[in-house]
Design a protein around this motif. Structure first.
Motif, PDB file in Angstrom:
ATOM      1  N   VAL A   1      -3.488  -4.497 -14.430  1.00 32.54           N
ATOM      2  CA  VAL A   1      -2.357  -4.836 -13.563  1.00 32.54           C
ATOM      3  C   VAL A   1      -1.415  -3.644 -13.417  1.00 32.54           C
ATOM      4  N   ILE A   2      -1.092  -2.987 -14.531  1.00 29.17           N
ATOM      5  CA  ILE A   2      -0.172  -1.839 -14.487  1.00 29.17           C
ATOM      6  C   ILE A   2      -0.781  -0.695 -13.679  1.00 29.17           C
ATOM      7  N   GLY A   3      -2.057  -0.397 -13.925  1.00 24.42           N
ATOM      8  CA  GLY A   3      -2.711   0.702 -13.227  1.00 24.42           C
ATOM      9  C   GLY A   3      -2.784   0.486 -11.734  1.00 24.42           C
ATOM     10  N   ASN A   4      -3.197  -0.705 -11.316  1.00 28.07           N
ATOM     11  CA  ASN A   4      -3.320  -0.965  -9.885  1.00 28.07           C
ATOM     12  C   ASN A   4      -1.967  -1.086  -9.196  1.00 28.07           C
ATOM     13  N   MET A   5      -0.982  -1.662  -9.888  1.00 26.53           N
ATOM     14  CA  MET A   5       0.368  -1.720  -9.310  1.00 26.53           C
ATOM     15  C   MET A   5       0.963  -0.321  -9.191  1.00 26.53           C
ATOM     16  N   SER A   6       0.634   0.553 -10.133  1.00 27.42           N
ATOM     17  CA  SER A   6       1.132   1.933 -10.071  1.00 27.42           C
ATOM     18  C   SER A   6       0.578   2.656  -8.847  1.00 27.42           C
ATOM     19  N   ILE A   7      -0.692   2.437  -8.552  1.00 25.31           N
ATOM     20  CA  ILE A   7      -1.281   3.072  -7.367  1.00 25.31           C
ATOM     21  C   ILE A   7      -0.616   2.559  -6.109  1.00 25.31           C
ATOM     22  N   ILE A   8      -0.392   1.244  -6.021  1.00 28.98           N
ATOM     23  CA  ILE A   8       0.269   0.673  -4.837  1.00 28.98           C
ATOM     24  C   ILE A   8       1.668   1.256  -4.671  1.00 28.98           C
ATOM     25  N   ALA A   9       2.430   1.301  -5.772  1.00 27.51           N
ATOM     26  CA  ALA A   9       3.799   1.838  -5.714  1.00 27.51           C
ATOM     27  C   ALA A   9       3.792   3.314  -5.354  1.00 27.51           C
ATOM     28  N   LEU A  10       2.845   4.064  -5.905  1.00 23.28           N
ATOM     29  CA  LEU A  10       2.777   5.504  -5.641  1.00 23.28           C
ATOM     30  C   LEU A  10       2.483   5.780  -4.173  1.00 23.28           C
ATOM     31  N   VAL A  11       1.492   5.077  -3.625  1.00 25.40           N
ATOM     32  CA  VAL A  11       1.146   5.272  -2.212  1.00 25.40           C
ATOM     33  C   VAL A  11       2.302   4.843  -1.322  1.00 25.40           C
ATOM     34  N   TRP A  12       2.958   3.757  -1.695  1.00 26.94           N
ATOM     35  CA  TRP A  12       4.061   3.231  -0.882  1.00 26.94           C
ATOM     36  C   TRP A  12       5.236   4.210  -0.826  1.00 26.94           C
ATOM     37  N   THR A  13       5.479   4.943  -1.922  1.00 28.08           N
ATOM     38  CA  THR A  13       6.669   5.799  -1.999  1.00 28.08           C
ATOM     39  C   THR A  13       6.382   7.277  -1.718  1.00 28.08           C
TER      40      THR A  13
ATOM     41  N   MET B   1      -7.228   6.394   4.061  1.00 29.08           N
ATOM     42  CA  MET B   1      -7.923   6.291   2.774  1.00 29.08           C
ATOM     43  C   MET B   1      -7.069   5.599   1.731  1.00 29.08           C
ATOM     44  N   TYR B   2      -5.796   5.958   1.638  1.00 25.85           N
ATOM     45  CA  TYR B   2      -4.919   5.369   0.633  1.00 25.85           C
ATOM     46  C   TYR B   2      -4.419   3.991   1.054  1.00 25.85           C
ATOM     47  N   TYR B   3      -4.411   3.715   2.339  1.00 22.94           N
ATOM     48  CA  TYR B   3      -4.097   2.367   2.805  1.00 22.94           C
ATOM     49  C   TYR B   3      -5.169   1.390   2.329  1.00 22.94           C
ATOM     50  N   PHE B   4      -6.437   1.783   2.470  1.00 17.28           N
ATOM     51  CA  PHE B   4      -7.528   0.946   1.981  1.00 17.28           C
ATOM     52  C   PHE B   4      -7.535   0.884   0.452  1.00 17.28           C
ATOM     53  N   LEU B   5      -7.148   1.968  -0.192  1.00 17.39           N
ATOM     54  CA  LEU B   5      -7.069   1.974  -1.654  1.00 17.39           C
ATOM     55  C   LEU B   5      -6.013   0.983  -2.143  1.00 17.39           C
ATOM     56  N   CYS B   6      -4.900   0.875  -1.438  1.00 16.48           N
ATOM     57  CA  CYS B   6      -3.868  -0.111  -1.788  1.00 16.48           C
ATOM     58  C   CYS B   6      -4.413  -1.530  -1.649  1.00 16.48           C
ATOM     59  N   ASN B   7      -5.176  -1.772  -0.580  1.00 16.99           N
ATOM     60  CA  ASN B   7      -5.807  -3.077  -0.413  1.00 16.99           C
ATOM     61  C   ASN B   7      -6.738  -3.383  -1.583  1.00 16.99           C
ATOM     62  N   LEU B   8      -7.503  -2.374  -1.984  1.00 16.52           N
ATOM     63  CA  LEU B   8      -8.438  -2.552  -3.093  1.00 16.52           C
ATOM     64  C   LEU B   8      -7.692  -2.817  -4.400  1.00 16.52           C
TER      65      LEU B   8
END
Length: 306
Positions: free
Chosen positions: A37-49, A57-64
C-alpha cells in the motif's frame, strides 16, 4: 442466490501448521501488505506532484498502482484474519463478491499491461508521432476500456457461479474464495461454468498476452536497428521494468487460469496465488522504482525537499 444454495457460509481453511507458524505467516502477510500500500501510494503521489512525470507511461503506471492496492486489499486482510484464527468463515454473498473483485481486478491488470506495452511500442517505434497518437483523451479512453472490460468479462462468470447449488460440504481449501474451490464444492453440473471460465481466461489472459508479445516483437526489432549501443540501452531501459512485470504476471496467470477444467491441484494453486495476490503487487512499485532513472530521480528530489 439463497434459493439456489443450502449453504449460507463457507469455512476458509487457510494454511496448515502450528500456531507459531501461522502467527509468523500472518505477520509476514501484514508487513507485505503495508509495504504494498505504501509503495503504490508513493508512486501515485510522486507522479501526481512531479510535472515531468505527467506522461502516458506514468499515467498508466498510476492506474496500475491504484489497481494493485485494491487487488491485494481484497484478500490479504481476510487472509490475516484466517491465520490468526478469528475470521475463518465467510458468508455466501461476501464470498461471491470477493471472487468477483479479485478476478475483475486481475483481468483489468492484464488489459492494463497490454495497454502499457502498446504505449511503449508507440514511444519506441513511432517517436515523432508519439505525442499526437498517445494524447490525454486517448490514454483516458484506453484506461477506461481496460477497467470496463475487466469487470464486464468476469460478470458473466460470477453470474453463472451464483446460479450453482452448494449443498455441502462448505469447506474451502484456500485463504480466499477461489473459483476452482467453489466449483469443486458445487453439487450441480459445473461443466458450463468451467467452459465459461476457460473461454474468459483465453480472451483475457491469452489475448492481452498476445497483444503484449506482438508489441514487444516490434519494440525489440526497432531497438536492434539502432546502431549505437548507448541508444539501444536507452531505448530498452524505457520498457525493461514493464517487461519484468509482464513476465511475472502473465506467467503465473496463465499457469493458474488457462486450463480446461478445475483440476485437483488446489494446494498447489494456493501457493501460486500467494505469489500472484501478495508478492507481485509488492514487487511492482520496487521494480518500477529501481529500474527507472526518472522515478529514482523524482524520489531523490522529493526526499531532498522533505
Amino acid at each position: 442466490m439463497e434459493n439456489n444454495s443450502n449453504v449460507q457460509e463457507f469455512i476458509l481453511l487457510g494454511f496448515p501448521g502450528t500456531w507459531y507458524f501461522l502467527f509468523s505467516l500472518s505477520m509476514v502477510f501484514s508487513m507485505m501488505y503495508g509495504l504494498t500500500v505504501i509503495g503504490n501510494m508513493s508512486i501515485i503521489a510522486l507522479v501526481w506532484t512531479t510535472a515531468h512525470l505527467h506522461t502516458p507511461m506514468y499515467y498508466f503506471l498510476c492506474n496500475l498502482s491504484f489497481l494493485e492496492i485494491w487487488f491485494t486489499t481484497t484478500c490479504v486482510p481476510k487472509a490475516v484474519g484466517i491465520l490468526l484464527g478469528n475470521s475463518e468463515t465467510i458468508s455466501f454473498f461476501p464470498c461471491i463478491l470477493q471472487l468477483f473483485l479479485l478476478l475483475s481486478l486481475g483481468s483489468t491488470e492484464c488489459f492494463l499491461l497490454a495497454v502499457m506495452a502498446y504505449d511503449r511500442y508507440q514511444a519506441i517505434c513511432h517517436p515523432l508521432r508519439y505525442s499526437s497518437l498517445m494524447n490525454s483523451t486517448f490514454c483516458t479512453q484506453l484506461a477506461f476500456a481496460s477497467w470496463l472490460s475487466g469487470f464486464l468479462a468476469i460478470s458473466v462468470l460470477v453470474f453463472l457461479l451464483s446460479r450453482l447449488s452448494f449443498c455441502g460440504p462448505n469447506i474451502i481449501n484456500h485463504f480466499f474464495c477461489d473459483m476452482n474451490s467453489l466449483i469443486a464444492l458445487s453439487c450441480t453440473d459445473t461443466s458450463l461454468v468451467e467452459l465459461a471460465t476457460f473461454c474468459v481466461s483465453i480472451i483475457v489472459v491469452v489475448v492481452s498476452c498476445a497483444v503484449t508479445s506482438i508489441s514487444y516483437i516490434y519494440i525489440i526489432s526497432t531497438i536492434l536497428k539502432i546502431r549505437s549501443a548507448q541508444g539501444q540501452r536507452k531505448a530498452f531501459s524505457t520498457c525493461s521494468a514493464h517487461l519484468t512485470v509482464v513476465t511475472i504476471w502473465f506467467g503465473s496467470a496463465i499457469f493458474l487460469h488457462v486450463k480446461p477444467s478445475a483440476a485437483n491441484a488446489l494446494d498447489r494453486n494456493k501457493f501460486i496465488n500467494i505469489f500472484n495476490t501478495i508478492i507481485t503487487p509488492l514487487l511492482n512499485p520496487f521494480i518500477y522504482t529501481l529500474r527507472n532513472k526518472e522515478v529514482k530521480e523524482a524520489f531523490r528530489k522529493a526526499f531532498s525537499r522533505m
